[in-house]
Scaffold this motif. Structure first.
Motif, PDB file in Angstrom:
ATOM      1  N   GLN A   1       0.832  -1.215   0.000  1.00 30.14           N
ATOM      2  CA  GLN A   1       0.000   0.000   0.000  1.00 30.14           C
ATOM      3  C   GLN A   1       0.863   1.260   0.000  1.00 30.14           C
ATOM      4  OE1 GLN A   1      -3.093  -0.006  -0.615  1.00 30.14           O
ATOM      5  NE2 GLN A   1      -3.409  -2.206  -0.422  1.00 30.14           N
ATOM      6  N   ASN A   2       2.166   1.079  -0.193  1.00 34.64           N
ATOM      7  CA  ASN A   2       3.057   2.242  -0.277  1.00 34.64           C
ATOM      8  C   ASN A   2       3.969   2.105  -1.485  1.00 34.64           C
ATOM      9  OD1 ASN A   2       2.618   1.999   2.928  1.00 34.64           O
ATOM     10  ND2 ASN A   2       2.991   4.102   2.325  1.00 34.64           N
ATOM     11  N   MET A   3       4.622   3.227  -1.793  1.00 37.16           N
ATOM     12  CA  MET A   3       5.532   3.268  -2.938  1.00 37.16           C
ATOM     13  C   MET A   3       6.651   2.220  -2.774  1.00 37.16           C
ATOM     14  SD  MET A   3       7.376   6.760  -4.051  1.00 37.16           S
ATOM     15  CE  MET A   3       8.504   7.075  -2.705  1.00 37.16           C
ATOM     16  N   ALA A   4       6.970   1.515  -3.866  1.00 38.46           N
ATOM     17  CA  ALA A   4       8.042   0.510  -3.800  1.00 38.46           C
ATOM     18  C   ALA A   4       8.671   0.311  -5.175  1.00 38.46           C
ATOM     19  CB  ALA A   4       7.482  -0.811  -3.293  1.00 38.46           C
ATOM     20  N   PHE A   5       9.898  -0.174  -5.161  1.00 36.85           N
ATOM     21  CA  PHE A   5      10.575  -0.588  -6.392  1.00 36.85           C
ATOM     22  C   PHE A   5      10.934  -2.051  -6.273  1.00 36.85           C
ATOM     23  CE2 PHE A   5      10.944   3.821  -7.034  1.00 36.85           C
ATOM     24  CZ  PHE A   5      11.075   3.975  -8.394  1.00 36.85           C
ATOM     25  N   MET A   6      11.004  -2.722  -7.414  1.00 37.31           N
ATOM     26  CA  MET A   6      11.425  -4.113  -7.399  1.00 37.31           C
ATOM     27  C   MET A   6      12.508  -4.287  -8.445  1.00 37.31           C
ATOM     28  SD  MET A   6       7.543  -4.977  -7.254  1.00 37.31           S
ATOM     29  CE  MET A   6       6.870  -3.688  -6.221  1.00 37.31           C
ATOM     30  N   PHE A   7      13.643  -4.838  -8.043  1.00 37.36           N
ATOM     31  CA  PHE A   7      14.690  -5.145  -9.004  1.00 37.36           C
ATOM     32  C   PHE A   7      14.622  -6.634  -9.292  1.00 37.36           C
ATOM     33  CE2 PHE A   7      17.339  -1.401  -7.361  1.00 37.36           C
ATOM     34  CZ  PHE A   7      16.851  -0.591  -8.363  1.00 37.36           C
ATOM     35  N   SER A   8      14.197  -6.963 -10.497  1.00 35.82           N
ATOM     36  CA  SER A   8      14.203  -8.367 -10.879  1.00 35.82           C
ATOM     37  C   SER A   8      15.365  -8.537 -11.857  1.00 35.82           C
ATOM     38  CB  SER A   8      12.882  -8.716 -11.548  1.00 35.82           C
ATOM     39  OG  SER A   8      12.585  -7.767 -12.524  1.00 35.82           O
ATOM     40  N   PRO A   9      15.710  -9.769 -12.220  1.00 41.02           N
ATOM     41  CA  PRO A   9      16.802  -9.915 -13.180  1.00 41.02           C
ATOM     42  C   PRO A   9      16.530  -9.049 -14.403  1.00 41.02           C
ATOM     43  CG  PRO A   9      16.141 -12.037 -12.345  1.00 41.02           C
ATOM     44  CD  PRO A   9      15.184 -11.039 -11.785  1.00 41.02           C
ATOM     45  N   ASN A  10      17.491  -8.226 -14.774  1.00 46.08           N
ATOM     46  CA  ASN A  10      17.423  -7.413 -16.004  1.00 46.08           C
ATOM     47  C   ASN A  10      16.464  -6.245 -15.981  1.00 46.08           C
ATOM     48  OD1 ASN A  10      19.285  -8.844 -17.444  1.00 46.08           O
ATOM     49  ND2 ASN A  10      17.760 -10.315 -18.153  1.00 46.08           N
ATOM     50  N   ASN A  11      15.791  -5.981 -14.871  1.00 46.30           N
ATOM     51  CA  ASN A  11      14.796  -4.924 -14.974  1.00 46.30           C
ATOM     52  C   ASN A  11      14.500  -4.294 -13.614  1.00 46.30           C
ATOM     53  OD1 ASN A  11      12.916  -3.242 -16.203  1.00 46.30           O
ATOM     54  ND2 ASN A  11      12.054  -4.900 -17.415  1.00 46.30           N
ATOM     55  N   ALA A  12      13.747  -3.176 -13.690  1.00 45.76           N
ATOM     56  CA  ALA A  12      13.268  -2.531 -12.474  1.00 45.76           C
ATOM     57  C   ALA A  12      11.781  -2.303 -12.638  1.00 45.76           C
ATOM     58  CB  ALA A  12      13.974  -1.203 -12.288  1.00 45.76           C
ATOM     59  N   PHE A  13      11.049  -2.452 -11.567  1.00 41.80           N
ATOM     60  CA  PHE A  13       9.592  -2.319 -11.617  1.00 41.80           C
ATOM     61  C   PHE A  13       9.169  -1.291 -10.570  1.00 41.80           C
ATOM     62  CE2 PHE A  13       5.244  -3.430 -10.598  1.00 41.80           C
ATOM     63  CZ  PHE A  13       4.709  -3.711 -11.842  1.00 41.80           C
TER      64      PHE A  13
END
Ligand SMILES: Cc1cc2nc3c(=O)[nH]c(=O)nc-3n(C[C@H](O)[C@H](O)[C@H](O)COP(=O)(O)OP(=O)(O)OC[C@H]3O[C@@H](n4cnc5c(N)ncnc54)[C@H](O)[C@@H]3O)c2cc1C
Length: 457
Positions: free
Chosen positions: A215-227
């Motif tokens: 329910q809050n701002m977040a980033f996700m680093f997956s292989p090869n990418n950012a979400f």
């Protein structure tokens, strides 16, 4: 509203920077301001979603900070989801000793523009639409004035042309100002990591509300990418009762060129690949991550460019090769600089340029003595030249910040041989380093400081 024949200040473009500039001019006592825009209505799209501390401080000077803060969501932390837990990489509460606004304000651009537009209207500043500028020419009776030509053949004569007309700026073209990447050899167009050279952003609702930790701002680093994952304020889409989320990801070249307005299934595919439950099969997908509706979506290429100067005078060479100076031309916002949306910096920088320009122009306009020689112009134009040099330096700092953020986010998940012998996987190293440093208070404060713009006002 019809166009005036003459105006002291002509602001071309009623986007956030044009409106902020008109307000700043008015507050500094310049009342003869006209804003023109090529289209009948502002673009009703959410684009820039965050307003940083330094921009809120600048907006306070034009009476807009309070109404914006009332409407937006105050996010205090930037967290990175590593698949099992969140790490806080930037903590904006640590900026409390330096600013009244120790948070990131989440608010879609069309609401920011609406609030600026309401203030412009309250002050009675003229806004004329739809009127598209196509050219600039020195006025033949008074060389300090510029004749601005419109698509329908009308001409407005003005002392100051302010180009806030976006990245394809007609004002910049007409003034012959170059627009190029200031660091062509650093990470940019061709060298940008392939996964983040193009991006898709979308405002979506889900079939069921996402879990509480999302329910809050977040980033996700997956292989090869950012979400990217940002819950939006209720006022963003007031006819949509469900919570709306801004999601975004890089589009690897293997996925081809994304469509103009990506569909629900395209966005769903990105969420499944790179989002909170990346790498699960669609059959394992919870309804909490199943897209119900796409309210807005776009694709974006991550180009960088900055104008050679933000201030010039139209000039001409008379018989005998004597060079003369004409009217003042200034550039603001995307007309002056563009870069990727990494860190949500573009609109912020443009608004700060615009508000600073109001006071520089008020100083300039106070000199009314007619001048003719180049040395007199040099003295007279000092506040504008200083504004241009100062704002351009700010633009270059932001461009290099966004390039670094983008290359960090898009590190490729493959092992390469370092010194020809040691296999290194930079993406894995990055993730390990992030896990180690992200919970260190000085790192959280330093990144918050960089993103907030407080050190780059
Ligand atoms: C998908 C996307 C996501 C973004 N995300 C972020 C973010 O998260 N954070 C952030 O800070 N920034 C973000 N940005 C950038 C931000 O939207 C821009 O920096 C901002 O809109 C620039 O404002 P501006 O007023 O300079 O230009 P614009 O908003 O482009 O406004 C220019 C205005 O000029 C008018 N115009 C153009 N040509 C003429 C002409 N010849 N005559 C008269 N009028 C003319 C146009 O109609 C328009 O109204 C994003 C941009 C996009 C596209």
């Amino acid at each position: 509203m019809s166009l005036p024949e003459r105006t002291e200040f002509l602001v071309v473009g009623a986007g956030p920077t044009g409106l902020a500039c008109a307000l700043s001019l008015h507050i500094h006592g310049c009342s003869d301001v006209t804003v023109v825009d090529a289209v009948q209505q502002g673009e009703d799209s959410s684009r820039a979603l965050v307003i940083h501390s330094a921009t809120l401080e600048a907006l306070e000077a034009v009476g807009c900070a309070e109404p914006l803060v009332e409407l937006g969501i105050k996010e205090t932390k930037l967290r990175i989801w590593d698949g099992s837990r969140f790490n806080t990489i930037a903590d904006f509460t640590k900026l409390a000793p330096y600013t009244k606004y120790p948070f990131v304000l989440v608010l879609p651009q069309f609401i920011t523009e609406r609030v600026l537009g309401e203030q412009v209207q309250k002050r009675g500043i003229r806004v004329c639409r739809p009127h598209k500028v196509i050219g600039l020419k020195i006025n033949e009776h008074d060389t300090n004035m510029t004749d601005v030509t419109f698509e329908d053949g009308q001409i407005v004569t003005t002392r100051y042309v302010i180009g806030a007309d976006g990245s394809k700026s007609a004002v910049r073209h007409a003034a012959g100002i170059r627009f190029e990447d200031p660091q062509p050899n650093s990470t940019s167009q061709d060298e940008t990591p392939p996964s983040t050279a193009q991006m898709v952003l979308a405002d979506v609702t889900f079939t069921e509300p996402p879990p509480r930790e999302f329910q809050n701002m977040a980033f996700m680093f997956s292989p090869n990418n950012a979400f990217l994952w940002i819950p939006m304020p209720d006022c963003a889409y007031d006819d949509t009762p469900e919570r709306v989320y801004r999601v975004g990801a890089g589009i690897p070249t293997s996925m081809g060129v994304p469509p103009h307005a990506p569909s629900a299934s395209y966005v769903q595919d990105l969420i499944d690949r790179y989002g909170p439950v990346a790498n699960k099969l669609p059959t394992q997908r919870s309804p909490q991550y199943a897209v119900a509706k796409v309210l807005w979506s776009t694709r974006y290429r991550t180009n960088c460019a900055i104008a050679d100067t933000f201030f010039t005078r139209l000039g001409w060479t008379a018989a005998g090769n004597q060079y003369y100076f004409g009217g003042v031309v200034l550039l603001l916002g995307d007309a002056a600089h563009i870069h990727s949306p990494a860190g949500g910096q573009g609109m912020n920088l443009g608004i700060r340029d615009a508000i600073a320009l109001g006071s520089a122009l008020a100083t300039h306009v106070a000199y009314t003595e007619p001048v003719v020689s180049p040395s007199e112009y040099r003295e007279l134009d000092k506040p504008l030249r200083e504004w241009s040099v100062h704002r351009r330096a700010r633009g270059i700092t932001v461009i290099s910040l966004t390039k670094r953020l983008l290359s960090f986010a898009g590190v490729e998940d493959k092992s390469i041989l370092y010194w020809g012998i040691v296999p290194v996987n930079w993406a894995k190293l990055r993730n390990i380093a992030l896990n180690i440093v992200s919970n260190l208070p000085f790192v959280q404060r330093a990144l918050a400081w960089r993103l907030s713009g407080l050190g780059n006002r």
